[in-house]
Write a protein that holds these residues in place. Structure first.
Motif, mmCIF file in Angstrom:
data_model
loop_
_atom_site.group_PDB
_atom_site.id
_atom_site.type_symbol
_atom_site.label_atom_id
_atom_site.label_comp_id
_atom_site.label_asym_id
_atom_site.label_seq_id
_atom_site.Cartn_x
_atom_site.Cartn_y
_atom_site.Cartn_z
ATOM 1 N N LYS A 33 -18.612 -49.107 14.756
ATOM 2 C CA LYS A 33 -17.992 -48.263 13.738
ATOM 3 C C LYS A 33 -18.651 -46.900 13.572
ATOM 4 C CE LYS A 33 -20.865 -50.412 10.168
ATOM 5 N NZ LYS A 33 -20.874 -51.227 8.950
ATOM 6 N N GLN A 53 -19.696 -43.130 13.687
ATOM 7 C CA GLN A 53 -18.925 -41.923 13.984
ATOM 8 C C GLN A 53 -19.325 -41.327 15.328
ATOM 9 O OE1 GLN A 53 -16.414 -40.933 11.938
ATOM 10 N NE2 GLN A 53 -15.831 -39.443 13.500
ATOM 11 N N ILE A 88 -17.335 -42.865 18.059
ATOM 12 C CA ILE A 88 -15.934 -42.419 18.000
ATOM 13 C C ILE A 88 -15.818 -41.028 18.610
ATOM 14 C CG2 ILE A 88 -14.014 -41.840 16.465
ATOM 15 C CD1 ILE A 88 -15.202 -43.855 14.460
ATOM 16 N N SER A 125 -10.569 -52.120 20.503
ATOM 17 C CA SER A 125 -11.758 -52.367 19.674
ATOM 18 C C SER A 125 -11.751 -53.808 19.192
ATOM 19 C CB SER A 125 -11.785 -51.411 18.481
ATOM 20 O OG SER A 125 -10.615 -51.589 17.679
ATOM 21 N N CYS A 163 -13.787 -53.550 14.394
ATOM 22 C CA CYS A 163 -14.015 -52.164 13.925
ATOM 23 C C CYS A 163 -12.749 -51.609 13.275
ATOM 24 C CB CYS A 163 -14.429 -51.261 15.085
ATOM 25 S SG CYS A 163 -15.871 -51.789 15.999
ATOM 26 N N SER A 211 -12.763 -47.788 12.057
ATOM 27 C CA SER A 211 -12.819 -46.864 13.196
ATOM 28 C C SER A 211 -11.492 -46.852 13.946
ATOM 29 C CB SER A 211 -13.948 -47.271 14.145
ATOM 30 O OG SER A 211 -15.178 -47.305 13.459
ATOM 31 N N TYR A 238 -9.098 -44.885 11.899
ATOM 32 C CA TYR A 238 -9.434 -43.457 11.974
ATOM 33 C C TYR A 238 -8.821 -42.846 13.231
ATOM 34 C CZ TYR A 238 -12.322 -39.265 12.632
ATOM 35 O OH TYR A 238 -12.751 -37.973 12.850
#
Length: 400
Positions: A108, A110, A113, A134, A137, A140, A143
């Motif tokens: 997760k 950032q 990502i 994934s 998560c 994430s 997002y």
């Protein structure tokens, strides 16, 4: 297990150096280090005495660990249910999409990502379609979906029948714990420096069998339901999970395409690079390609691993474009660091590296550097924690 082996060696050295003939515990052993000392003492026929053994069940640490272990059995199945329920309505259809670049999202953070998504627009402009898969998560994955990229939480592909089968298998393992323990202890599998560590190591083996294996099983079953394998032209595996999720994904999908990963910043030379390459050589030898930021990084990788020269591709530092020639003052301004010391030490506060660097070693190294800087007022310490590092230990040290 790393820490246990270190405890064995240090306990034996301690008992021998001071010619100790009696080990006296004020309370029943709870910590791993105490249990190891107890086993080493018994092995060396040294008398052990426990003053307050009856208070064992009241120990806050022991009680806390028992509660945590019980909750772990429920955590991953409940997490799977929640993510599956939330993502069921996403209804991602990929069967007709061509030229898929499949990306594995590690976790997760950032950082991971950003390491994926910064190249997505380039792929799209070249008629390739990045797809992120994934496990565990949800935030994430959402997002990435909200950024209008294709995001596939594998939980959404898991059938309820496979989920309940994993629960049934977990219950069977728990029911057979006593029999498993007996068989495990009869085999003498874990003798180290003549000390039998089976009793200490079995809880970790059992935890893996009853918690991690069912979770991995659920992920494998969900991967079998992917219907776009034929259209995948390249796969990005997360560097941190070659042996875990990465290897599970590689085995389950059995993709006959390019596999790659990328360094999006300077890495530097680390002994762990050689260790990691040797540990997962089978993974790298299957046409694996690594992207690095410059020629120096490429030469370092060639020196530290068995990579083929043509499998390391220089791509430049795409995520920090414009900062590579920044001055010291400009760098301080960007990072909000006060320019008030004569010297600075930058420490990369690492997580534990399984099979290579234990949590205790990470902490001991940091503690030494921290105490050195505390005594030298002209030296500033800049701490860069890894996203996966244990922040509670770091915060305790900084509060002292």
């Amino acid at each position: 297990i790393q820490d246990i082996l270190l405890y064995v060696r240090s306990s034996k050295m301690l008992l021998k150096k001071y010619n100790i003939s009696n080990v006296y515990f004020l309370k029943a052993p709870v910590l791993t280090s105490e249990n190891v000392l107890h086993e080493v003492a018994l092995q060396n026929k040294i008398k052990t005495t426990v003053a307050y053994g009856a208070l064992f069940s009241l120990e806050p640490l022991a009680l806390s660990n028992k509660i945590k272990n019980i909750l772990k059995f429920f955590y991953f199945p409940l997490k799977t249910i929640v993510i599956k329920t939330k993502t069921q309505k996403w209804n991602v259809k990929l069967k007709g999409i061509k030229n898929i670049i499949l990306f594995q999202l590690c976790n997760k953070h950032q950082k991971h990502i950003n390491n994926l998504t910064f190249v997505f627009d380039d792929f799209l402009s070249n008629k390739c379609n990045p797809v992120v898969i994934s496990w565990g998560c949800y935030k994430s994955a959402k997002y990435i979906k909200d950024k209008e990229y294709i995001s596939v939480p594998l939980e959404s592909l898991l059938s309820w029948s496979d989920f309940f089968l994993s629960i049934r298998k977990t219950i069977n393992i728990i029911k057979n714990k006593r029999n498993l323990s007996k068989k495990f202890n009869q085999r003498n599998l874990f003798l180290y420096e003549s000390v039998d560590l089976s009793r200490l190591i079995f809880p970790y083996i059992f935890e893996y069998l009853s918690i991690n294996v069912p979770d991995n099983y659920r992920m494998q079953k969900s991967l079998k339901n992917i219907d776009f394998k034929a259209n995948v032209v390249a796969t990005n595996y997360c560097r941190a999970y070659y042996m875990k999720q990465g290897e599970i994904i590689a085995s389950a999908l059995d993709l006959k395409c390019i596999s790659f990963d990328n360094n999006v910043g300077m890495v530097g030379r680390l002994p762990y690079t050689r260790f990691s390459y040797e540990e997962f050589k089978f993974f790298f030898d299957r046409g694996f390609i690594t992207f690095v930021v410059n020629k120096t990084e490429k030469m370092n990788l060639l020196a530290d691993t068995g990579y083929r020269k043509e499998s390391i591709v220089i791509m430049g530092d795409k995520t920090n474009f414009g900062y590579e020639h920044s001055s010291k003052i400009e760098s301080f301004r960007v990072l909000s660091i006060k320019n008030s010391y004569d010297y600075y030490i930058l420490i990369d506060y690492s997580p534990q590296l399984f099979g290579f660097l234990s949590t205790k070693e990470v902490f001991s190294t940091f503690k030494s550097v921290f105490e050195f800087c505390s005594k030298n007022k002209k030296i500033g310490l800049i701490i860069k924690p890894h996203p996966s590092s244990k922040m509670d230990i770091l915060n305790k040290m900084l509060d002292m």
